[in-house]
Design an enzyme around this catalytic site. Sequence first.
Site, PDB file in Angstrom:
ATOM      1  N   GLN A   9      43.779 -55.553  -1.937  1.00 40.60           N
ATOM      2  CA  GLN A   9      43.500 -55.716  -3.354  1.00 40.60           C
ATOM      3  C   GLN A   9      43.168 -57.167  -3.683  1.00 40.60           C
ATOM      4  O   GLN A   9      43.845 -58.080  -3.231  1.00 40.60           O
ATOM      5  CB  GLN A   9      44.728 -55.264  -4.151  1.00 40.60           C
ATOM      6  CG  GLN A   9      44.383 -54.511  -5.405  1.00 40.60           C
ATOM      7  CD  GLN A   9      45.553 -53.681  -5.929  1.00 40.60           C
ATOM      8  OE1 GLN A   9      46.226 -53.024  -5.158  1.00 40.60           O
ATOM      9  NE2 GLN A   9      45.777 -53.706  -7.219  1.00 40.60           N
ATOM     10  N   SER A  89      48.180 -56.224   3.262  1.00 39.52           N
ATOM     11  CA  SER A  89      48.762 -55.322   2.266  1.00 39.52           C
ATOM     12  C   SER A  89      48.066 -53.962   2.313  1.00 39.52           C
ATOM     13  O   SER A  89      48.176 -53.250   3.304  1.00 39.52           O
ATOM     14  CB  SER A  89      48.697 -55.967   0.882  1.00 39.52           C
ATOM     15  OG  SER A  89      49.406 -55.197  -0.069  1.00 39.52           O
ATOM     16  N   LEU A  90      47.331 -53.586   1.274  1.00 38.32           N
ATOM     17  CA  LEU A  90      46.581 -52.328   1.274  1.00 38.32           C
ATOM     18  C   LEU A  90      45.712 -52.197   2.519  1.00 38.32           C
ATOM     19  O   LEU A  90      45.563 -51.108   3.088  1.00 38.32           O
ATOM     20  CB  LEU A  90      45.715 -52.243   0.017  1.00 38.32           C
ATOM     21  CG  LEU A  90      44.680 -51.118  -0.023  1.00 38.32           C
ATOM     22  CD1 LEU A  90      45.352 -49.756  -0.080  1.00 38.32           C
ATOM     23  CD2 LEU A  90      43.727 -51.320  -1.205  1.00 38.32           C
ATOM     24  N   ARG A 114      49.833 -44.168  -2.983  1.00 41.96           N
ATOM     25  CA  ARG A 114      50.363 -45.534  -3.069  1.00 41.96           C
ATOM     26  C   ARG A 114      49.873 -46.215  -4.344  1.00 41.96           C
ATOM     27  O   ARG A 114      50.647 -46.857  -5.059  1.00 41.96           O
ATOM     28  CB  ARG A 114      49.921 -46.322  -1.829  1.00 41.96           C
ATOM     29  CG  ARG A 114      50.473 -47.746  -1.718  1.00 41.96           C
ATOM     30  CD  ARG A 114      49.949 -48.366  -0.430  1.00 41.96           C
ATOM     31  NE  ARG A 114      50.535 -49.668  -0.121  1.00 41.96           N
ATOM     32  CZ  ARG A 114      50.018 -50.825  -0.503  1.00 41.96           C
ATOM     33  NH1 ARG A 114      48.915 -50.858  -1.225  1.00 41.96           N
ATOM     34  NH2 ARG A 114      50.602 -51.978  -0.151  1.00 41.96           N
ATOM     35  N   HIS A 196      55.217 -56.085  -3.530  1.00 41.99           N
ATOM     36  CA  HIS A 196      55.874 -56.726  -2.384  1.00 41.99           C
ATOM     37  C   HIS A 196      57.164 -57.438  -2.805  1.00 41.99           C
ATOM     38  O   HIS A 196      57.426 -58.580  -2.424  1.00 41.99           O
ATOM     39  CB  HIS A 196      54.916 -57.671  -1.655  1.00 41.99           C
ATOM     40  CG  HIS A 196      53.776 -56.942  -1.016  1.00 41.99           C
ATOM     41  ND1 HIS A 196      53.937 -56.113   0.063  1.00 41.99           N
ATOM     42  CD2 HIS A 196      52.465 -56.869  -1.362  1.00 41.99           C
ATOM     43  CE1 HIS A 196      52.775 -55.567   0.372  1.00 41.99           C
ATOM     44  NE2 HIS A 196      51.873 -56.003  -0.479  1.00 41.99           N
ATOM     45  N   GLN A 245      56.957 -51.708   3.521  1.00 41.81           N
ATOM     46  CA  GLN A 245      55.862 -52.631   3.210  1.00 41.81           C
ATOM     47  C   GLN A 245      55.803 -53.023   1.739  1.00 41.81           C
ATOM     48  O   GLN A 245      55.581 -54.181   1.392  1.00 41.81           O
ATOM     49  CB  GLN A 245      54.526 -52.023   3.649  1.00 41.81           C
ATOM     50  CG  GLN A 245      53.407 -53.042   3.768  1.00 41.81           C
ATOM     51  CD  GLN A 245      52.086 -52.510   3.249  1.00 41.81           C
ATOM     52  OE1 GLN A 245      52.020 -51.888   2.201  1.00 41.81           O
ATOM     53  NE2 GLN A 245      51.026 -52.753   4.003  1.00 41.81           N
TER      54      GLN A 245
END
Length: 311
Positions: A9, A89-90, A114, A196, A245
């Site tokens: 992202q 991340s993503l 998600r 996060h 995560q």
Amino acid sequence: MLAVVFPGQGSQYVGMGRALVEGFPEAREVFLLAEEVTGLPLGRLCFEGPEDELTRTENLQPALTAVNLAVWRVLAKKGVSPVFVAGHSLGEFSALCAAGVISLEDTFRLVKLRGELMAQAGETAPGAMYAVIGLARERLEEVLAEVPGQVYLANHNSPEQIVISGEEKAASEAAERARAAGARRVVRLAVSGAFHSPLMKEAAESFTEALWKVPMRRASVPVVLNVTARAETDPERIREALSRQMLSPVRWVESVLFMYHQGVRNFLEAGPKRVLSGLIKRILSGKEVRILQAETPEEMDKALEGLGRFE
């Protein structure tokens, strides 16, 4: 040695993926399957926007994943064979799909869920994220320890850039204290929640329930995981790391250094923009590495030519 990395992202833009889909049938197939699985008009969102609709977390996560994996399908068909894959991340879900851990269909099911859960978490547990630039990690940790409320280190993106995440009031106060402590810049990120961080607990629990129902296979290429900054091929250890995560920092600096110390000298960013390329350049400043990027057909040709010259 080559590592392929996938952005997350923040790398999106209206128009991403259009030239790729128009130029390569395998990229078009990824988008068609992604739309079928998610029920979202991902092609329209990526190619035409509008931007505010594209950047909604629940839309953006499957949209960006579609672009990443469309790029990967073209690269794989052209014979690109990395020794590691990783994603920010993503982007980690794109890396896991590229390594054969999760099927294409299940990848899109997971990133859609998600995105929905993270968007919901932003409404039920509002928070904020700030990029802190030019303040040492140790000093920033001291700053956070002085702030009342919940605020955490979320992404260690480069030696110069660290993202903090937490409750609105605590994150805002930490941002001001970071400025006072000597940060060169502090920028609020345009995200819908405190990603996060432990504020994602409810979303992470719901996501983990879905995660345990998805078949996972041993990785054909080691995946360097955000949570551990180490390479993994075992599907159950990958599943366990994925369950943490959303709650854990993205250890990007350590992940890149791990790949470098394992002998990687070529990094190829598979996806839009050059966010990861810029971070890798700063992490490995002064080191002899080649950093390439591929999203459009022109970038693809240039990257493949660069890899050919290196071999």
